[in-house]
Design a protein around this motif. Structure first.
Motif, PDB file in Angstrom:
ATOM      1  N   GLY A   1       0.685  -1.183   0.062  1.00  0.00           N
ATOM      2  CA  GLY A   1       0.073   0.155   0.030  1.00  0.00           C
ATOM      3  C   GLY A   1       0.893   1.320   0.078  1.00  0.00           C
ATOM      4  N   LEU A   2       1.833   1.482   0.863  1.00  0.00           N
ATOM      5  CA  LEU A   2       2.673   2.553   1.071  1.00  0.00           C
ATOM      6  C   LEU A   2       3.485   2.566  -0.403  1.00  0.00           C
ATOM      7  CD1 LEU A   2       3.983   4.582   2.353  1.00  0.00           C
ATOM      8  CD2 LEU A   2       5.885   3.104   3.105  1.00  0.00           C
ATOM      9  N   THR A   3       4.160   1.537  -0.830  1.00  0.00           N
ATOM     10  CA  THR A   3       4.427   1.497  -2.129  1.00  0.00           C
ATOM     11  C   THR A   3       3.812   2.196  -3.323  1.00  0.00           C
ATOM     12  OG1 THR A   3       6.006  -0.199  -1.612  1.00  0.00           O
ATOM     13  CG2 THR A   3       5.629   0.101  -3.971  1.00  0.00           C
ATOM     14  N   LEU A   4       2.581   1.847  -3.254  1.00  0.00           N
ATOM     15  CA  LEU A   4       1.611   1.932  -4.707  1.00  0.00           C
ATOM     16  C   LEU A   4       0.741   2.863  -4.436  1.00  0.00           C
ATOM     17  CD1 LEU A   4       1.040  -1.618  -5.816  1.00  0.00           C
ATOM     18  CD2 LEU A   4       2.612  -0.103  -6.777  1.00  0.00           C
ATOM     19  N   GLY A   5       0.565   3.745  -3.220  1.00  0.00           N
ATOM     20  CA  GLY A   5      -0.468   4.767  -3.022  1.00  0.00           C
ATOM     21  C   GLY A   5      -0.323   5.786  -4.167  1.00  0.00           C
ATOM     22  N   PRO A   6       0.565   6.712  -4.282  1.00  0.00           N
ATOM     23  CA  PRO A   6       0.905   7.670  -5.296  1.00  0.00           C
ATOM     24  C   PRO A   6       0.537   7.267  -6.657  1.00  0.00           C
ATOM     25  CG  PRO A   6       2.481   7.952  -3.586  1.00  0.00           C
ATOM     26  CD  PRO A   6       1.943   6.357  -3.478  1.00  0.00           C
ATOM     27  N   VAL A   7       1.254   6.087  -7.026  1.00  0.00           N
ATOM     28  CA  VAL A   7       0.947   5.619  -8.368  1.00  0.00           C
ATOM     29  C   VAL A   7      -0.450   5.414  -8.937  1.00  0.00           C
ATOM     30  CG1 VAL A   7       1.575   3.237  -8.084  1.00  0.00           C
ATOM     31  CG2 VAL A   7       2.075   4.490 -10.408  1.00  0.00           C
ATOM     32  N   THR A   8      -0.929   4.605  -7.569  1.00  0.00           N
ATOM     33  CA  THR A   8      -2.641   4.119  -7.801  1.00  0.00           C
ATOM     34  C   THR A   8      -3.366   5.541  -7.997  1.00  0.00           C
ATOM     35  OG1 THR A   8      -2.323   2.233  -6.580  1.00  0.00           O
ATOM     36  CG2 THR A   8      -4.523   3.093  -6.582  1.00  0.00           C
ATOM     37  N   GLY A   9      -3.086   6.418  -7.144  1.00  0.00           N
ATOM     38  CA  GLY A   9      -3.826   7.934  -7.059  1.00  0.00           C
ATOM     39  C   GLY A   9      -3.665   8.388  -8.736  1.00  0.00           C
ATOM     40  N   ARG A  10      -2.418   8.220  -9.291  1.00  0.00           N
ATOM     41  CA  ARG A  10      -2.292   8.824 -10.683  1.00  0.00           C
ATOM     42  C   ARG A  10      -3.394   8.245 -11.623  1.00  0.00           C
ATOM     43  NH1 ARG A  10       0.480  11.887 -13.980  1.00  0.00           N
ATOM     44  NH2 ARG A  10       1.835  12.620 -12.181  1.00  0.00           N
ATOM     45  N   LEU A  11      -3.202   6.836 -11.509  1.00  0.00           N
ATOM     46  CA  LEU A  11      -3.891   6.071 -12.540  1.00  0.00           C
ATOM     47  C   LEU A  11      -5.368   6.060 -12.325  1.00  0.00           C
ATOM     48  CD1 LEU A  11      -3.877   3.746 -14.706  1.00  0.00           C
ATOM     49  CD2 LEU A  11      -3.852   1.907 -12.704  1.00  0.00           C
ATOM     50  N   LEU A  12      -5.846   6.319 -11.308  1.00  0.00           N
ATOM     51  CA  LEU A  12      -7.289   6.308 -10.897  1.00  0.00           C
ATOM     52  C   LEU A  12      -7.733   7.753 -11.393  1.00  0.00           C
ATOM     53  CD1 LEU A  12      -9.920   4.891  -9.572  1.00  0.00           C
ATOM     54  CD2 LEU A  12      -9.577   6.568  -7.678  1.00  0.00           C
ATOM     55  N   ALA A  13      -7.230   8.679 -11.036  1.00  0.00           N
ATOM     56  CA  ALA A  13      -7.541  10.166 -11.615  1.00  0.00           C
ATOM     57  C   ALA A  13      -7.507  10.167 -12.998  1.00  0.00           C
ATOM     58  CB  ALA A  13      -6.265  11.006 -10.866  1.00  0.00           C
ATOM     59  N   GLU A  14      -6.400   9.622 -13.668  1.00  0.00           N
ATOM     60  CA  GLU A  14      -6.331   9.686 -15.241  1.00  0.00           C
ATOM     61  C   GLU A  14      -7.703   9.017 -15.577  1.00  0.00           C
ATOM     62  OE1 GLU A  14      -1.584   9.686 -15.975  1.00  0.00           O
ATOM     63  OE2 GLU A  14      -2.886   7.615 -15.975  1.00  0.00           O
ATOM     64  N   MET A  15      -8.113   7.995 -15.179  1.00  0.00           N
ATOM     65  CA  MET A  15      -9.367   7.056 -15.758  1.00  0.00           C
ATOM     66  C   MET A  15     -10.418   8.152 -15.596  1.00  0.00           C
ATOM     67  SD  MET A  15      -8.877   3.006 -15.120  1.00  0.00           S
ATOM     68  CE  MET A  15      -8.287   3.176 -13.044  1.00  0.00           C
ATOM     69  N   MET A  16     -10.551   8.676 -14.212  1.00  0.00           N
ATOM     70  CA  MET A  16     -11.899   9.204 -13.742  1.00  0.00           C
ATOM     71  C   MET A  16     -11.956  10.736 -14.323  1.00  0.00           C
ATOM     72  SD  MET A  16     -11.892   8.638  -9.655  1.00  0.00           S
ATOM     73  CE  MET A  16     -13.425   9.615  -9.446  1.00  0.00           C
TER      74      MET A  16
END
Length: 415
Positions: free
Chosen positions: A383-398
């Motif tokens: 979770g700590l590792t992938l938090g920011p990259v997940t945020g980017r990917l989700l925001a790009e989709m949304m």
């Protein structure tokens, strides 16, 4: 609408989603029952794990399975009362961990892992200087107690590092103790992965990112995620300041995400692996330079602001079962002399939950049955590792942008 998006969950994943949505001109409310960074994001080993190019798989070797079956190991403890409820999930986890399927999972996860440090660095460049000092670029070390285990692991690790252009130092006994002089002679060698970064206070880092979100005009509210409700073209959530509404809702509640998606009819196989940590006084003059995994016993010792943090392996037990302390006691028996652990610094061990899916991929994307509902959870040990990259990917989709990578492997509808 009060907001464009409500993000449920103020851990590292939820906070990162909120920042990236805000960066794309969305009015965002971040809602949790606690302050940011006080759940699972508080209690991990503090690794931004750039070298984790192969997911944590279910063990396939007979020897390892027999060792776990005896339930005496340090890295895994299972509560017999919980096994019946875990059995279907574990069966699927075992199936997904076959060599061929694990290779596909590793391929699917690689785009997220490859960007994890870069996305953290981008956020760190925007926070205050004091918060940025929480992150160190010293990597982490796998330490080994027996030459046979060290030799076998070194061969595999060097092949993996070469295949993925990772920086790895293979350290014999002398080199290991020169690099980490506080270690005892219990260890005969180590593997120093130099691409990852480490965090000396994961909870404080999440709070620093949350402060960045607030400074940009974001709203953080205390509320009950279980009250999330679809009304016409809106989602509503009750908070201490009243009911708020938005056209879109992001579920980023980690191991508690099922409290929202299950009542809505989604059958996503999310289970929580439990784990503990405790801080100790350091008794040796030399300072530990980076987190160290005792590979053969399965626990991590990490230098934190509060002292040396021992983080345990996996406990399989009911999510709400009382803490057992069994794993921590077993790990402490091995770690105390090896790392020079002094007195305990916490009144009680911390117990946290790692949100895991059996196919070793997070759930990121749009829900199939409800308009405006998005998921971002299931990051297991990273979770700590992938938090920011997940945020980017989700925001790009949304927001209709072209995602930096194909999000298909993480789609909720795969279950």
């Amino acid at each position: 609408m009060d907001f464009d998006v409500i993000v449920l969950g103020a851990g590292i994943v939820g906070v990162s989603c909120a920042i990236h949505l805000q960066d794309r001109s969305r009015r965002v409310a971040l809602v949790d029952r606690r302050a940011p960074g006080e759940g699972t994001s508080f209690g991990n080993a503090g690794l931004i794990e750039r070298s984790a190019v192969v997911p944590y798989a279910f063990p396939r070797s007979l020897g390892t399975l027999l060792r776990y079956a005896r339930n005496r190991s340090t890295d895994l403890y299972w509560d017999v009362k919980a096994l019946p409820s875990f059995a279907p999930w574990l069966a699927r986890y075992w199936h997904e961990s076959s060599p061929s399927r694990l290779a596909v999972a590793a391929r699917d996860m690689l785009p997220l892992i490859q960007r994890c440090v870069d996305e953290h660095d981008a956020l760190l460049a925007r926070v205050g200087a004091n918060a940025a000092t929480l992150v160190r670029g010293s990597g982490w070390i796998e330490a080994f107690r027996t030459p046979g285990a060290f030799s076998a692991a070194a061969q595999q690790a060097n092949a993996l590092a070469a295949a993925h252009d990772l920086h790895l130092d293979t350290l014999d006994r002398a080199a290991l103790h020169q690099r980490e002089p506080s270690l005892s002679e219990a260890f005969c060698g180590g593997l120093h992965w130099r691409d990852p970064k480490s965090v000396t206070n994961p909870g404080a880092l999440t709070k620093a990112y949350a402060a960045l979100f607030e400074a940009g005009g974001g709203t953080i509210l205390t509320g009950d995620a279980a009250t999330a409700h679809a009304e016409s073209d809106a989602w509503t959530v009750r908070t201490e300041g009243g009911t708020i509404s938005a056209r879109e809702l992001v579920v980023a509640l980690g191991p508690w995400s099922d409290t929202v998606f299950a009542p809505l009819g989604y059958r996503i196989p999310l289970r929580a692996k439990r784990g503990y940590h405790m801080h100790y006084e350091a008794t040796r003059a030399a300072t530990l330079g980076c987190p160290i995994l005792d590979r053969e016993q399965g626990y991590v010792i990490a230098p934190m602001q509060r002292g040396l943090r021992l983080t345990t392996g996996v406990e399989l037990a009911a999510r709400g079962a009382p803490p057992t302390g069994i794993q921590l006691a077993r790990a402490e028996a091995h770690a105390r002399a090896a790392f020079g652990l002094g007195q305990r610094l916490d009144a009680q061990p911390w117990l946290g939950l790692r949100p895991c899916t059996p196919d070793m991929r997070p759930v990121i994307g749009q829900a199939s049955q409800h308009r405006g509902l998005w998921f971002a959870f299931g990051h297991a040990h990273h979770g700590l590792t992938l938090g920011p990259v997940t945020g980017r990917l989700l925001a790009e989709m949304m927001t209709g942008q072209t995602p930096f990578t194909d999000p298909t492997p993480y789609r909720p509808a795969r279950f």
